[in-house]
Design a protein around this motif. Structure first.
Motif, PDB file in Angstrom:
ATOM      1  N   THR A   1       0.824  -1.204   0.000  1.00  0.00           N
ATOM      2  CA  THR A   1       0.000   0.000   0.000  1.00  0.00           C
ATOM      3  C   THR A   1       0.859   1.256   0.000  1.00  0.00           C
ATOM      4  O   THR A   1       0.565   2.235  -0.697  1.00  0.00           O
ATOM      5  CB  THR A   1      -0.938   0.004   1.223  1.00  0.00           C
ATOM      6  OG1 THR A   1      -1.810  -1.132   1.144  1.00  0.00           O
ATOM      7  CG2 THR A   1      -1.772   1.280   1.276  1.00  0.00           C
TER       8      THR A   1
ATOM      9  N   LYS B   1       0.919   4.195  -2.793  1.00  0.00           N
ATOM     10  CA  LYS B   1       0.674   5.608  -2.470  1.00  0.00           C
ATOM     11  C   LYS B   1       1.771   6.504  -3.038  1.00  0.00           C
ATOM     12  O   LYS B   1       1.511   7.668  -3.369  1.00  0.00           O
ATOM     13  CB  LYS B   1       0.576   5.788  -0.956  1.00  0.00           C
ATOM     14  CG  LYS B   1      -0.726   5.262  -0.367  1.00  0.00           C
ATOM     15  CD  LYS B   1      -0.785   5.503   1.134  1.00  0.00           C
ATOM     16  CE  LYS B   1      -2.115   5.050   1.715  1.00  0.00           C
ATOM     17  NZ  LYS B   1      -2.172   5.266   3.183  1.00  0.00           N
TER      18      LYS B   1
ATOM     19  N   ALA C   1       0.687   7.313  -6.460  1.00  0.00           N
ATOM     20  CA  ALA C   1      -0.421   8.264  -6.425  1.00  0.00           C
ATOM     21  C   ALA C   1       0.087   9.672  -6.129  1.00  0.00           C
ATOM     22  O   ALA C   1      -0.392  10.657  -6.700  1.00  0.00           O
ATOM     23  CB  ALA C   1      -1.446   7.837  -5.379  1.00  0.00           C
ATOM     24  N   TYR C   2       1.086   9.763  -5.243  1.00  0.00           N
ATOM     25  CA  TYR C   2       1.677  11.064  -4.924  1.00  0.00           C
ATOM     26  C   TYR C   2       2.399  11.632  -6.139  1.00  0.00           C
ATOM     27  O   TYR C   2       2.276  12.818  -6.444  1.00  0.00           O
ATOM     28  CB  TYR C   2       2.660  10.916  -3.764  1.00  0.00           C
ATOM     29  CG  TYR C   2       3.406  12.195  -3.459  1.00  0.00           C
ATOM     30  CD1 TYR C   2       2.807  13.207  -2.723  1.00  0.00           C
ATOM     31  CD2 TYR C   2       4.697  12.409  -3.940  1.00  0.00           C
ATOM     32  CE1 TYR C   2       3.480  14.397  -2.459  1.00  0.00           C
ATOM     33  CE2 TYR C   2       5.372  13.585  -3.682  1.00  0.00           C
ATOM     34  CZ  TYR C   2       4.757  14.582  -2.938  1.00  0.00           C
ATOM     35  OH  TYR C   2       5.404  15.767  -2.697  1.00  0.00           O
TER      36      TYR C   2
ATOM     37  N   PHE D   1       3.673  12.555   3.721  1.00  0.00           N
ATOM     38  CA  PHE D   1       3.804  11.256   4.382  1.00  0.00           C
ATOM     39  C   PHE D   1       4.715  11.385   5.604  1.00  0.00           C
ATOM     40  O   PHE D   1       5.853  10.888   5.608  1.00  0.00           O
ATOM     41  CB  PHE D   1       4.381  10.225   3.410  1.00  0.00           C
ATOM     42  CG  PHE D   1       3.524   9.962   2.212  1.00  0.00           C
ATOM     43  CD1 PHE D   1       2.475   9.069   2.264  1.00  0.00           C
ATOM     44  CD2 PHE D   1       3.753  10.644   1.029  1.00  0.00           C
ATOM     45  CE1 PHE D   1       1.678   8.826   1.160  1.00  0.00           C
ATOM     46  CE2 PHE D   1       2.968  10.416  -0.095  1.00  0.00           C
ATOM     47  CZ  PHE D   1       1.912   9.511  -0.024  1.00  0.00           C
TER      48      PHE D   1
ATOM     49  N   VAL E   1      -2.813   0.888  -8.732  1.00  0.00           N
ATOM     50  CA  VAL E   1      -3.882   0.772  -7.735  1.00  0.00           C
ATOM     51  C   VAL E   1      -4.868  -0.315  -8.135  1.00  0.00           C
ATOM     52  O   VAL E   1      -5.276  -1.160  -7.315  1.00  0.00           O
ATOM     53  CB  VAL E   1      -4.620   2.126  -7.571  1.00  0.00           C
ATOM     54  CG1 VAL E   1      -5.890   1.933  -6.756  1.00  0.00           C
ATOM     55  CG2 VAL E   1      -3.714   3.146  -6.913  1.00  0.00           C
TER      56      VAL E   1
END
Length: 351
Positions: free
Chosen positions: A19, A23, A26-27, A45, A89
């Motif tokens: 995960t 992420k 995605a960032y 983060f 994802v």
């Protein structure tokens, strides 16, 4: 996973690591600029940025691929970063989908350069971070997302497989040391699944290196997930009938769908394509037959005596069929008792 596989206590740590890596993509899709803004990344983060940034820096040779992948990722247009993030994802949810017939993997359809970025990125975390003694720091705690911890937890949860391959059911002496950690969906095609706990199973080296190797029954994501059985979610033994037949004087094995449907048979055929179980188990049968024949040969048993002793042996073997390495032997002995008794009796008369 012909035999049932149980999930283990390290699964959540593995999911947390996967995960976190998702992420990051995605960032990258949301951030502006053509390079990683580390200050902004730390703010986004606060608990996880330091561990990730530690991986991105350093002059060690094994980090060169990761560093180049991060650099190339941020040089891509935002639209392509978003496409990569969405694909990663999506593919990470393969074991959670409620409709496998509509699930197609996305990463294999990305352009070659983008697939190369993902491969270098996830390969580093699998080949380097995963193999360290101490697991990654995620969400403020040091996790157990390491190969050693995953292996130990896997065999604690699957004690019947401590000496047996879950696919071919062949016996070994120490599966935890002898078996390979196999990626059911090959990592060369489905790179985000390098560390996905639902894609990792331990199989013998013959299953992994000789038979399955890099085979991909989904043909690089061109087929839906419904075409195959999934590790931990499906147990092939529960879907298949092991049947025997005689061909050219030899006994052979065939795997048929228990419910008789074409869809289930296709999945069984795909599983057999990966591991060649029918061929391998058919090769085993000759040795099993001789072991059984030697028990009764030269004893001048009548048909009635032999039938009684075989039935007793069948009953004993049936109680052992819950052990993987006895499964095929027990099924075959039942076939000899019920279908091939006369032929077996006649074989004892041959000196």
């Amino acid at each position: 996973m012909f035999w049932k596989l149980y999930r283990n206590s390290r699964e959540q740590d593995m999911r947390d690591l996967s995960t976190l890596l998702v992420k990051f993509f995605a960032y990258a899709a949301a951030q502006g600029g053509t390079s990683l803004n580390e200050a902004a990344f730390r703010k986004a983060f606060p608990q996880n940025a330091q561990w990730l940034l530690n991986q991105f820096h350093g002059s060690q040779k094994n980090r060169a691929g990761l560093q180049q992948a991060v650099k190339e990722l941020f040089q891509l247009p935002h639209a392509r970063r978003r496409a990569i993030a969405q694909a990663v994802v999506h593919d990470m949810t393969f074991d959670k989908t409620h409709d496998p017939s509509r699930f197609f993997f996305s990463v294999p359809s990305l352009p070659k350069k983008e697939r190369s970025i993902l491969d270098s990125f996830f390969k580093y975390f699998y080949e380097t971070a995963f193999h360290r003694k101490q697991g990654p720091s995620i969400n403020g705690r040091v996790t157990k997302a390491t190969r050693a911890d995953f292996t130990a937890a896997y065999y604690r949860a699957n004690r019947t497989l401590l000496r047996t391959c879950p696919v071919c059911l062949h016996l070994g002496s120490n599966a935890a040391k002898e078996n390979d950690l196999d990626h059911y969906f090959p990592k060369a095609v489905y790179s985000p699944l390098f560390l996905h706990p639902s894609n990792l199973i331990f199989t013998c080296k013959y299953c992994n290196e000789t038979y399955k190797h890099t085979k991909d029954v989904l043909k690089a994501g061109n087929n839906p997930l419904s075409k195959v059985f999934l590790p931990y979610r499906d147990t092939v033994k529960e879907h298949a009938k092991v049947v025997f037949y005689r061909k050219g004087g030899s006994d052979c094995v065939k795997l048929l769908a228990a419910d008789g449907t074409a869809g289930e048979q296709e999945k069984i055929d795909h599983f057999n394509y990966l591991y060649q179980l029918e061929e391998r188990w058919s090769s085993d049968i000759g040795g099993i037959f001789e072991e059984i024949r030697k028990l009764y040969a030269g004893r001048n048993l009548s048909r009635e005596e032999l039938r009684r002793k075989l039935n007793e042996k069948c009953a004993d073997m049936q109680t052992l069929s819950e052990f993987p390495d006895k499964f095929i032997q027990s099924k075959y002995l039942s076939w000899l008792c019920e279908t091939m008794f006369d032929a077996f009796y006649d074989s004892l008369q041959i000196t």
